[in-house]
Scaffold this motif. Structure first.
Motif, PDB file in Angstrom:
ATOM      1  N   TYR A   1       0.301   4.105   0.944  1.00  0.00           N
ATOM      2  CA  TYR A   1       0.191   5.011   2.125  1.00  0.00           C
ATOM      3  C   TYR A   1       1.111   4.561   3.454  1.00  0.00           C
ATOM      4  CZ  TYR A   1      -3.283   8.027   0.289  1.00  0.00           C
ATOM      5  OH  TYR A   1      -3.982   8.974  -0.473  1.00  0.00           O
ATOM      6  N   ASP A   2       0.716   3.126   3.852  1.00  0.00           N
ATOM      7  CA  ASP A   2       1.226   2.783   4.971  1.00  0.00           C
ATOM      8  C   ASP A   2       2.603   2.553   4.946  1.00  0.00           C
ATOM      9  OD1 ASP A   2       1.114   2.164   7.572  1.00  0.00           O
ATOM     10  OD2 ASP A   2      -0.139   0.446   7.286  1.00  0.00           O
ATOM     11  N   GLU A   3       3.473   3.246   5.664  1.00  0.00           N
ATOM     12  CA  GLU A   3       4.839   3.032   5.611  1.00  0.00           C
ATOM     13  C   GLU A   3       5.607   2.801   4.148  1.00  0.00           C
ATOM     14  OE1 GLU A   3       4.607  -0.185   7.973  1.00  0.00           O
ATOM     15  OE2 GLU A   3       3.202   0.799   9.433  1.00  0.00           O
TER      16      GLU A   3
ATOM     17  N   ASN B   1       0.884  -1.043  -0.052  1.00  0.00           N
ATOM     18  CA  ASN B   1       0.084   0.036  -0.096  1.00  0.00           C
ATOM     19  C   ASN B   1       0.745   1.257   0.045  1.00  0.00           C
ATOM     20  OD1 ASN B   1      -1.492   2.369   1.158  1.00  0.00           O
ATOM     21  ND2 ASN B   1      -3.159   0.845   1.556  1.00  0.00           N
TER      22      ASN B   1
END
Lengths: 744, 171
Positions: free
Chosen positions: B5-7, B3
């Motif tokens: 976004y996440d990290e 993803n």
């Protein structure tokens, strides 16, 4: 057979001892005393004390086991934080040998009762010419004698903090032989303090002095509580060089400033190079709190994990961020997503359509930035709370604090429950279940929508099921996830519902066990006592909010991205109809929206960006992993077939009872986890989404397994050991040896 | 599969430093087998396992391992009856402080006493090159040269990370 080195050395004598024993911070200050400067009196708890303490508690071996069971370079910062949390917990629970404690306490009793101390790190490698460790290790101020031993343990533990580990890795320093002398000094009140640099650390300019001055004690400046006055002086003449051209400063009289300049020059002369000084008081009251050579002029960190270090906001900025995220950002995000969803079908008119596409693109761009700038740092509120909780309670399980966080319902949790309820409907309604499996076996020759319409009228209980399924699809699966919308493939979701209808059903427990967390919360607040009640409640609130939001923000952003995805897909279709795209791209690239928009507005040809396939190592028949090591993130032992999830396309094939192997599980896709008998994940950390759900469902999970999705293949027999963090691949057989495949 | 976004990627694994790549693991096995002079040999007879410490030499392609033993020994007679053996090579003596730095390979294979003069000459030469102080022992008429045809390596590092490697599959 030498005699042992001293546990304690007075600050005045410290310069006679080697750096390895007392550290540079202490020795530099001792040299200042020798040269006639005033330095608050104190003593150093030597590296020998640290060694005796760690030896007494077998800490070095425990650290070694935690730190080197996986290659350090393959650990994510979250895993490093976990390692640091466990090591810190070992230190807090370790016992200072009686002889050492007695020596420290009797030395501290030389000062009158009521004296408060500063307890500061003076690690051997700290404040040297090559590595400053500025702000890496912990220091504590206003420590009373009865808090002294516990505080020293905290400073010792900070040698193994995530910051410190990353810093030493970046500087290529060996963690294995690190020790931590601790400097104890009497706190002295002060009305003016500051920092001084006898060269400009940012430009490297050596003919200037940079000052940061505040009224009050220095910790207000170091903790960013008060904004200092910044002053730049010509080093030789003392002329003020501030851009505004003023020749006076608001906090210091000109003669005081001149006296300070001379002191700084004197200190620079002693150390033979530009220095960075923490000082307090002026004229006769001038006191050196710390002095060290200036290091790393203009240097850039090599390891990008260092970005993480900027993510741990201080207490005050975290409080401000909490307010902003809770009261401003999340409501705004919900509103924006709601607005887009409510706009209904695509407008026919190309102009209006383009306008809406642009709104979605701009919104996506803005929120992506907010995610990085605000949401990710905010997610660290959980960790800050965890550390606070552990310091206060010293629990056996360093993750006990998680139980306190789960009081509110997460968005992903609501969705997962809806899905499970659908599974339960099927498990109770055999006729309906048969229809669904018949359809999924491809025997009805209709699509999902037609099938749902059919059962609404033809099957008892079918209408309720179909409406609930459609609701789930449109309200919960309208989420973009890795190049697709989760609503794109209703068949796959129906397959999951069917798989969930098997027995026995795993049910997600309601948000924590209320009785248990209420007891814990009570104990937590009691331990904090009336003095720290507000502080403890504040941290708990921050912890809970960041817990909820770091899950919810992913869901909300997934919905926002889904809006952009739908518009891009439709936009590409329109371009295709107009002959402006030759081939529709297989994957939709959200970041390419401005190009698609331009093509639509100007009726220009659109060329989709080329997609690079990630390079993968060639599979080897000769070398097979037998046992992979990760972190034990949910307890238990299970054996089953592996199902490697490369994308959501693999979800339709998941059979209940398989062990799912992921690269990373985001909240968007946790609904698949109730089908799994166990979870393996490349991304590591005790707080990652999959681990939390696995613990709730009571299924074993191991994460932080490097290259898990490459090294494990679908169909492999896996045994997960969730207590030790092991993944065993294959059966324990010696068939090869028996079959004489290779030898006659 | 990540993803955005996440990290983001850049806080993750440092590229180029992955240490469980195939080449890396194979070269570690090779290094261990060549740097260590001694191995523990396990033989068997009537359900009774039996272990000895031996000096060995290993072939360049890691398919064969040779050692010398007096023909009157128990291990010699056991090998004559049950050719399946296992060997352990490890570096624990060099790493007393950290269990995570210990590396070990367990080898499975089949052992046979060498009789063909050409083979004997070749393998005793390799063994003497590796352990020159054992020349007299190796060339003694009362000693026998044993060759192990290696089937598999089980490589363990960092306490619990395990790989299995079949050198025979390499072409």
């Amino acid at each position: 057979m030498g005699t042992r080195q001293p546990f304690i050395v007075s600050l005045a004598e410290a310069y006679d001892y080697p750096t390895e024993l007392l550290g540079n911070k202490a020795r530099n200050l001792s040299l200042c005393i020798r040269e006639g400067f005033h330095v608050p009196s104190g003593f150093i708890i030597s590296a020998e004390s640290y060694r005796v303490f760690t030896g007494h508690n077998d800490l070095q071996q425990r650290i070694d086991l935690e730190l080197y069971r996986k290659s350090f370079s393959s650990m994510r910062w979250e895993e490093i934080w976990d390692v640091a949390l466990r090591i810190r917990s070992f230190f807090l629970k370790a016992i200072v040998p009686a002889a050492l404690e007695k020596e420290i306490m009797s030395y501290a009793s030389k000062w009158p009762s009521g004296t408060k101390f500063a307890v500061r790190s003076s690690a051997a490698a700290e404040d040297s010419a090559s590595a400053s460790f500025a702000g890496i290790h912990e220091s504590y101020l206003h420590v009373t004698p009865d808090q002294l031993i516990e505080t020293v343990k905290l400073v010792w533990a900070s040698l193994w903090s995530d910051r410190s580990l990353l810093y030493r890795d970046e500087k290529k320093l060996d963690s294995r032989h690190s020790t931590m002398p601790v400097l104890i000094q009497v706190m002295e009140p002060s009305s003016i303090s500051g920092l001084a640099f006898s060269a400009d650390p940012s430009s490297g300019q050596q003919d200037v002095i940079i000052l940061e001055v505040i009224s009050g004690s220095l910790d207000l400046l170091v903790d960013n509580i008060e904004e200092p006055e910044r002053i730049k002086l010509k080093k030789d003449s003392g002329r003020i060089l501030n851009p505004s051209g003023e020749s006076t400063t608001s906090l210091m009289a000109n003669d005081a400033l001149e006296a300070l300049r001379l002191k700084i020059l004197a200190l620079e002369k002693i150390f033979g190079k530009p220095v960075d000084i923490e000082w307090t008081g002026v004229d006769e009251a001038f006191t050196v709190l710390q002095v060290r050579p200036i290091t790393g002029l203009n240097s850039k960190p090599e390891d990008e994990r260092a970005w993480y270090l900027t993510l741990t906001p201080g207490k005050n900025s975290l409080l401000a961020l909490t307010e902003r995220v809770e009261k401003e950002l999340i409501p705004k995000l919900i509103e924006e997503v709601g607005q887009f969803v409510s706009e209904g079908p695509f407008p026919e008119d190309n102009g209006l359509f383009s306008e809406r596409l642009e709104q979605r693109g701009q919104s996506y761009r803005r929120w992506k930035k907010t995610y990085r700038d605000d949401f990710i740092p905010f997610a660290h509120g959980i960790r800050t709370f965890g550390t606070y909780y552990n310091d206060l309670i010293k629990p056996d399980d360093p993750y006990e604090f998680i139980l306190l966080l789960k009081t509110e319902d997460l968005m992903a949790g609501k969705r997962n429950r809806q899905l499970q309820e659908l599974g339960e409907v099927l498990s109770k309604n055999k006729a309906l279940k048969n229809k669904v499996s018949h359809f999924l076996a491809g025997q009805d020759k209709v699509d999902t929508n037609q099938f749902l319409e059919k059962i609404k009228t033809e099957t008892a209980g079918g209408a309720g099921f179909a409406f609930a399924f459609e609701k789930l699809l449109t309200e919960q699966m309208n989420i973009y996830y890795e190049k697709v919308s989760l609503a794109d493939n209703p068949c796959s979701l129906l397959q999951n519902v069917l798989a969930l209808s098997g027995d026995p059903l795993k049910k997600e427990k309601e948000a924590g066990d209320p009785a248990k967390y209420q007891t814990l919360e009570k104990a937590y607040l009691e331990k904090a006592g009336p003095g720290k009640q507000t502080e403890a409640l504040n941290w708990l609130r921050i912890g809970r909010l960041s817990w909820k939001l770091r899950d919810d923000d992913n869901i909300l952003l997934g919905k926002l991205e889904n809006q952009l995805y739908l518009y891009l897909k439709e936009g590409l279709n329109r371009l295709f109809k107009d002959g402006l795209v030759t081939d529709l791209p297989e994957q939709i690239q959200l970041d390419d929206w401005p190009v698609v928009l331009e093509s639509l507005q100007k009726q220009k040809k659109y060329n989709p960006p080329a997609i690079k396939a990630p390079a993968q190592e060639e599979k080897s028949a000769a070398l097979k992993p037998r046992q992979l090591v990760g972190h034990p993130s949910s307890k238990g032992l299970v054996t089953g077939k592996a199902r490697v999830i490369h994308s959501v396309d693999d979800f339709k094939d998941v059979v209940a009872g398989e062990i799912l192997v992921f690269d990373a599980v985001q909240p968007q896709i946790t609904f698949i986890i109730p089908l799994a008998a166990g979870i393996v994940e490349r991304r590591g950390g005790m707080l990652v989404h999959s681990s939390i759900i696995a613990r709730e469902l009571n299924i074993p999970a191991v994460n932080g397994v490097s290259r898990a999705t490459e090294l494990i293949e679908t169909g492999d027999l896996l045994t997960l050991n969730g207590d030790l963090g092991l993944v065993i691949i294959g059966e324990p057989e010696f068939k090869l040896e028996q079959a004489d495949l290779l030898l006659n | 599969m990540k993803n955005r976004y996440d990290e983001p990627d850049f806080v993750d694994v440092v590229p180029g430093r992955i240490d469980n790549a195939r080449d890396q693991v194979e070269s570690e096995i090779r290094a261990l087998c060549f740097e260590q002079p001694f191995a523990v040999l396990a033989t068997q007879g009537e359900g009774q396992p039996y272990t000895n410490l031996i000096s060995y030499a290993i072939s360049e392609e890691l398919r064969h391992l040779a050692f010398s033993t007096p023909s009157q020994t128990r291990k010699y007679s056991l090998i004559n009856k049950y050719k399946k053996v296992s060997l352990l090579i490890d570096n624990r003596a060099q790493q007393p402080e950290s269990i995570n730095l210990i590396r070990a390979v367990t080898i499975t294979g089949k052992a046979r006493p060498l009789e063909d003069p050409k083979e004997v000459e070749h393998w005793s030469g390799l063994l003497i090159k590796r352990h020159s102080y054992l020349e007299k022992f190796i060339t003694s008429p009362s000693s026998s040269l044993i060759l192990v045809d290696i089937i598999r390596f089980f490589y363990v590092r960092r306490f619990q990370e395990v790989y299995q490697w079949v050198p025979g599959n390499l072409s």
